[in-house]
Design a protein around this motif. Structure first.
Motif, short mmCIF file in Angstrom:
data_model
loop_
_atom_site.label_atom_id
_atom_site.label_comp_id
_atom_site.label_asym_id
_atom_site.label_seq_id
_atom_site.Cartn_x
_atom_site.Cartn_y
_atom_site.Cartn_z
N VAL A 255 0.71 -1.13 -0.05
CA VAL A 255 -0.08 -0.07 -0.10
C VAL A 255 0.86 1.37 0.19
O VAL A 255 0.40 2.28 -0.73
N ARG B 74 -4.20 -7.44 -6.19
CA ARG B 74 -5.13 -6.41 -5.62
C ARG B 74 -6.21 -6.55 -4.82
O ARG B 74 -6.63 -5.73 -4.20
N THR C 147 -4.38 -6.19 -1.51
CA THR C 147 -3.80 -4.86 -1.30
C THR C 147 -5.14 -3.74 -1.09
O THR C 147 -4.91 -2.71 -0.21
N THR C 148 -6.17 -3.88 -1.92
CA THR C 148 -7.40 -3.22 -1.75
C THR C 148 -8.02 -3.29 -0.20
O THR C 148 -8.22 -2.35 0.30
N GLU C 149 -7.98 -4.44 0.09
CA GLU C 149 -8.64 -4.74 1.56
C GLU C 149 -7.60 -4.16 2.51
O GLU C 149 -7.94 -3.27 3.47
N GLU D 14 -7.71 -0.07 2.74
CA GLU D 14 -8.65 0.20 3.46
C GLU D 14 -8.79 0.17 4.77
O GLU D 14 -9.20 1.02 5.68
#
Length: 633
Positions: A273, A546, A549-551, A554
């Motif tokens: 991130v 992704r 990394t998206t979680e 957040e």
């Protein structure tokens, strides 16, 4: 009478930063006439300091007027000897910024930036340090993150990115995680027609304008004549982070170093991130990226019974299937790595385990809020010394009496019960690598060799199956199959970056085995875990980082963790006293969280504000017996 003897004449002087982490101060010396045409910013000199001799780097040159000399009332001591050249003025400014950013001494970083053998000193090189510091803080250069699948050739990508060597403008610094990777890329890029300089061995060649300056982590501090871009190869590899304090990473320094018109290119199969924060992201087409990941089989050990759940039926079956296909003799590559046609088993544990497991539901005891494994608050901490290789086979299901549990990430506290079934019976499976090797060898019926960072082994000694710590990633170039025996020790590690480290482990294992695009009759990558639905595991199965990394982004944003907020850990025998005397905890916008006896986390919305406050407090109150760790893992 010489200019230096005539008190009415201007006197050339040099400000010298003493090469001592404990002192780390700048003193002014006069420049003897014999050195005037040779000395410059970065020159390494010998000076008199009190009644002793010291060495240091010239960080500024200036003239003292005759009037000012008369007003001093004393003579300025001359430089004794000119020992050779050193880092450029721009790199010295970068080292000063690094000392502020990672809370250390400029000497720590100048040591990394200096040549390892004597080179000629180059005159001149004055620089506006204030302007450079502003540039490093604001990060004016472009940042590009390239998500490259594990099987994709790094050398081919870099050569294609740089294009025709005859048309390449400026110099490119390539930073590799290991010396083996340096050798491989250097050989490949040189074959493409690029002129290369190895850092730090060919320090002068880099200053003379070599098209590519390549080296391991310290190469990010390489002195060059005309920087165009910095490429960080496999930035998720832990070798890009300095292990001794002050702790820093090459991609953080690279992003600060590039100015307007220059670029940092971060290559990684699983960029974090922090790497992607404020950067432009580029990736291959989705089918290409997925085909560059291997087929992943997940073994659920949550229902495994017996005293040794990691020696599962699934693990044994998949190893046997891979060995049935035949095994070729291992070979040594030109870079010193091993091409291995056997099975590698990753078991990165020399001492005890950290992961708490519920005796009733057999699940990892994790935080409800952020899914990090919970740690004991009471006596009898789970961790043993990494050098303690005592086996605990007779007590492999050890009952734990704890007073409470705490999440090391979000600091949430829990009673000593399972957060999923509420049972109060907790356990930990603990046996070291030697015991695991013996059990695995008995289960599969073939010789299993063991390897770690200190092992000295001939390739002829390797068995069909090799079990090892993370040292396998730096010893082997390829393998028929990789099995991760206990993925939970990464997935539920207590660090703030546990999920990113776990994903990086999968990526590094994936580089060793055949990708999905290659048809195999066995499972190339086998992963054992109690959490088969983990988003990290799903990312590897789908070949799509992704998802994880998206979680993670957040979650970090919600908890105000880096890069969305700033965290600095203050610890040591005098940490509590320093915190009280400095008054930093009462500063506006700073939150203090106790993380244990003599350990505190300082949190703030602004990284610049927090680091400036710490710098100011360190100059006001001596930090003896106190250590600082920015962005603790």
């Amino acid at each position: 009478m010489s200019g230096q003897d005539d008190l009415s004449a201007p006197l050339p002087t040099a400000e010298v930063l003493i090469d001592s982490v404990g002192l780390s101060k700048v003193f002014t010396y006069s420049v003897p006439k014999r050195f005037e045409s040779k000395i410059g910013i970065g020159s390494y000199v010998s000076v008199r300091l009190g009644n002793s001799r010291a060495k240091g780097w010239v960080v500024r040159l200036r003239q003292i007027s005759g009037a000012a000399r008369k007003g001093l009332g004393f003579d300025i001591i001359p430089i004794s000897r000119l020992l050779g050249g050193g880092p450029s003025a721009e790199v010295i400014a970068l080292c000063k910024w690094s000392a502020w950013r990672f809370i250390g001494s400029p000497v720590n970083f100048l040591t990394h930036a200096s040549p390892k053998k004597r080179i000629s000193s180059r005159p001149g090189g004055e620089l506006d340090y204030e302007r450079c510091e502003w540039q490093f803080r604001t990060g004016r250069g472009e940042s590009l993150v390239v998500r490259i699948p594990p099987a994709h050739s790094r050398a081919d990508w870099i050569a294609e990115f740089l294009g025709d060597p005859s048309r390449l403008s400026g110099q490119t610094i390539v930073v590799c995680p290991t010396q083996n990777m340096v050798k491989y890329l250097a050989r490949s890029l040189e074959a493409c027609g690029f002129s290369l300089a190895l850092f730090p061995d060919e320090f002068e060649k880099a200053l003379d304008g070599a098209q590519i300056v390549i080296g391991a982590r310290n190469a990010v501090f390489a002195s060059v004549e005309s920087l165009s871009q910095i490429i960080i190869v496999d930035a998720d590899d832990p070798s890009h982070a300095e292990s001794s304090r002050p702790i820093w990473t090459s991609h953080q320094v690279a992003r600060a170093r590039v100015s307007e018109g220059q670029t940092t290119v971060t290559l990684s199969s699983v960029p974090s991130v922090e790497m992607m924060f404020g950067a432009r992201t580029k990736a291959l087409a989705r089918p290409q990226e997925r085909s560059g990941w291997p087929k992943v089989q997940v073994g659920d050990i949550s229902e495994t019974s017996g005293s040794n759940p990691l020696i599962s039926a699934g693990l044994i079956a998949h190893i046997r299937q891979a060995l049935k296909l035949g095994v070729k003799h291992p070979e040594l590559t030109p870079e010193g790595l091993i091409d291995y046609d056997g099975v590698l088993v990753l078991y990165n544990r020399l001492g005890g385990a950290r992961t708490l497991i519920c005796s009733k539901c057999n699940q990892v005891v994790s935080c409800v809020k952020c899914s990090t494994t919970l740690m004991q608050m009471g006596p009898g901490h789970l961790r043993e010394s990494s050098g303690d290789r005592r086996e605990i086979s007779r007590n492999s299901r050890q009952r734990l009496a704890v007073t409470g549990l705490r999440c090391p990430r979000c600091r949430e506290e829990y009673p000593a019960i399972c957060t999923q079934c509420m049972s109060g019976s907790l356990k930990v499976v603990t046996f070291g690598i030697e015991r695991f090797r013996t059990l695995l060898e008995a289960a599969i019926g073939t010789r299993v060799t063991e390897i770690d960072a200190s092992s000295e082994m001939q390739i002829s000694d390797l068995g069909l199956v090799t079990i090892g710590t993370e040292a396998i990633f730096s010893r082997f170039r390829s393998a028929k199959m990789v099995a991760i025996a206990d993925f939970d020790q990464y997935l539920y590690a207590p660090g703030l970056d546990a999920s990113e480290v776990a994903l990086s482990i999968l990526s590094r294992a994936a580089r060793l085995v055949p990708p999905r695009a290659v048809t195999t009759r066995h499972v190339p990558l086998y992963v054992q875990t109690r959490d088969v639905r983990s988003i990290v595991v799903k990312s590897a199965i789908e070949g799509d980082p992704r998802l994880a990394t998206t979680e993670e982004a957040e979650l970090r944003k919600r908890l105000n963790l880096p890069p969305f907020g700033a965290v600095v850990r203050v610890f040591g025998p005098n940490a509590k006293s320093w915190m009280e005397k400095s008054g930093i905890g009462s500063a506006e916008g700073v939150e203090v969280i106790s993380t244990g006896e003599g350990s505190f986390d300082l949190r703030c919305n602004s990284q610049v504000r927090l680091l400036d406050l710490i710098s100011k407090c360190r100059s006001k109150v001596s930090p003896n017996g106190v250590r600082f760790l920015p962005d603790p893992a």
